[in-house]
Design a protein around this motif. Sequence first.
Motif, PDB file in Angstrom:
ATOM      1  N   LYS A   1       0.134  -1.208   0.289  1.00  0.00           N
ATOM      2  CA  LYS A   1      -0.042  -0.144  -0.116  1.00  0.00           C
ATOM      3  C   LYS A   1       1.117   1.459  -0.078  1.00  0.00           C
ATOM      4  O   LYS A   1       1.535   1.737   0.838  1.00  0.00           O
ATOM      5  CB  LYS A   1      -0.861  -0.229   1.308  1.00  0.00           C
TER       6      LYS A   1
ATOM      7  N   LEU B   1      -6.663   7.977  -1.172  1.00  0.00           N
ATOM      8  CA  LEU B   1      -6.758   7.197  -0.226  1.00  0.00           C
ATOM      9  C   LEU B   1      -8.456   6.992  -0.722  1.00  0.00           C
ATOM     10  O   LEU B   1      -9.063   7.978  -0.695  1.00  0.00           O
ATOM     11  CB  LEU B   1      -6.302   7.548   1.240  1.00  0.00           C
ATOM     12  N   LEU B   2      -8.643   5.722   0.118  1.00  0.00           N
ATOM     13  CA  LEU B   2      -9.705   4.817   0.086  1.00  0.00           C
ATOM     14  C   LEU B   2     -10.280   4.859   1.596  1.00  0.00           C
ATOM     15  O   LEU B   2      -9.824   4.381   2.479  1.00  0.00           O
ATOM     16  CB  LEU B   2     -10.267   3.242  -0.032  1.00  0.00           C
ATOM     17  N   GLN B   3     -11.210   5.558   1.396  1.00  0.00           N
ATOM     18  CA  GLN B   3     -11.840   5.714   3.214  1.00  0.00           C
ATOM     19  C   GLN B   3     -13.455   5.169   3.735  1.00  0.00           C
ATOM     20  O   GLN B   3     -14.049   5.535   2.434  1.00  0.00           O
ATOM     21  CB  GLN B   3     -11.554   7.274   3.493  1.00  0.00           C
TER      22      GLN B   3
ATOM     23  N   SER C   1     -13.661  -3.128  -3.068  1.00  0.00           N
ATOM     24  CA  SER C   1     -12.661  -2.644  -2.411  1.00  0.00           C
ATOM     25  C   SER C   1     -11.715  -1.787  -2.997  1.00  0.00           C
ATOM     26  O   SER C   1     -10.977  -0.582  -2.947  1.00  0.00           O
ATOM     27  CB  SER C   1     -13.285  -2.333  -0.783  1.00  0.00           C
ATOM     28  N   ARG C   2     -10.893  -3.157  -2.959  1.00  0.00           N
ATOM     29  CA  ARG C   2      -9.492  -3.523  -3.315  1.00  0.00           C
ATOM     30  C   ARG C   2      -9.670  -3.311  -4.662  1.00  0.00           C
ATOM     31  O   ARG C   2      -8.510  -2.032  -4.711  1.00  0.00           O
ATOM     32  CB  ARG C   2      -9.131  -4.479  -3.283  1.00  0.00           C
TER      33      ARG C   2
ATOM     34  N   GLY D   1      -9.829   1.029  -4.434  1.00  0.00           N
ATOM     35  CA  GLY D   1      -8.581   1.860  -3.844  1.00  0.00           C
ATOM     36  C   GLY D   1      -7.720   1.438  -4.457  1.00  0.00           C
ATOM     37  O   GLY D   1      -6.497   2.829  -4.543  1.00  0.00           O
TER      38      GLY D   1
ATOM     39  N   SER E   1      -9.073  10.653  -4.040  1.00  0.00           N
ATOM     40  CA  SER E   1      -9.713   9.707  -2.385  1.00  0.00           C
ATOM     41  C   SER E   1     -11.012   9.581  -3.196  1.00  0.00           C
ATOM     42  O   SER E   1     -12.013   9.900  -3.183  1.00  0.00           O
ATOM     43  CB  SER E   1      -9.917  10.737  -1.277  1.00  0.00           C
TER      44      SER E   1
ATOM     45  N   ALA F   1      -9.866  -0.605   2.540  1.00  0.00           N
ATOM     46  CA  ALA F   1      -9.831   0.496   2.773  1.00  0.00           C
ATOM     47  C   ALA F   1      -8.459   1.080   3.648  1.00  0.00           C
ATOM     48  O   ALA F   1      -8.422  -0.121   4.623  1.00  0.00           O
ATOM     49  CB  ALA F   1     -11.561   1.560   3.532  1.00  0.00           C
ATOM     50  N   GLN F   2      -8.413   2.213   3.425  1.00  0.00           N
ATOM     51  CA  GLN F   2      -6.597   2.066   4.196  1.00  0.00           C
ATOM     52  C   GLN F   2      -7.254   3.315   6.016  1.00  0.00           C
ATOM     53  O   GLN F   2      -6.283   3.193   6.599  1.00  0.00           O
ATOM     54  CB  GLN F   2      -6.013   3.294   3.824  1.00  0.00           C
TER      55      GLN F   2
END
Length: 266
Positions: A23, A47-49, A154-155, A158, A167, A182-183
């Motif tokens: 990552k 970023l994925l939040q 989600s991957r 991301g 983002s 999600a990070q």
Amino acid sequence: MQTPNQQQRLAALRDVIADIERKPALAETRQRVAADADGFPLLPGGLLQEIYTDEPRNAGASLGFALAQAKGLMTKQRVAVLYLQLARDTKGTGMPYGPGLVSFGFDPSAMVFIRPANMGDLLWAAEEAIACRAVAAVVADIVRPHKNLDFTASRRLGLRAAQSGGSMFFLRYGAQRPASAAQLRWHLMPSASAAKPYDDHAPGAPRWQVRLERGSIRKEQAQWVLEWTKHGLADIASQSPEQSLFGAALSRAVPAQLADRLSQTA
């Protein structure tokens, strides 16, 4: 029994997965945040939040937290923020209110609304949008869990976010935490608003409590009480009592204000 050729392929696949798991976007985030001043950090793009709150009635607070970050990511090149919501969920949770966005310094003309009919279309729209370098952020309001929104989906989002620099924010609800890539994962709850100058009983600036459940951006702190100001998110813990009640100190004499709006001589 595996042949030597199969073992080599598996070893190569493990190396590829290991590279993905490092990552780099999150590693870059830690380096940049470490140099920030005290208070809530300004997080970079890419970023994925996930932003979780317990009940859908807190949707406005979750959206505000996401938009406060998205506003800081907007530039002359990244001019848009996309808001995605399933069409059937609009009646239950509502949609962002244009005049309300203006009152908090967010230009509603920069927001694009997308209301897909199903989760498959929503995820496709999110993946295409986050890959566009004119988009600062994509906010996806997901009222209910869905089988299509799994770890693999989600991957993909991301990785797209890390590559493009935009983002991705997922607004989620409830106590369950499905697996995701999600990070950063936040738990958000509304908090009592700030005091209004000259009227302790009137609501002031909105506030919320934010706790970081997943990820690492600052070792010594994982929880904040934040206030929305015209300059962005403010960490209440880093303000003096005078600042939290009455704003910044004045550099010169100014006419007195009544009700925080009307001049005393008006």
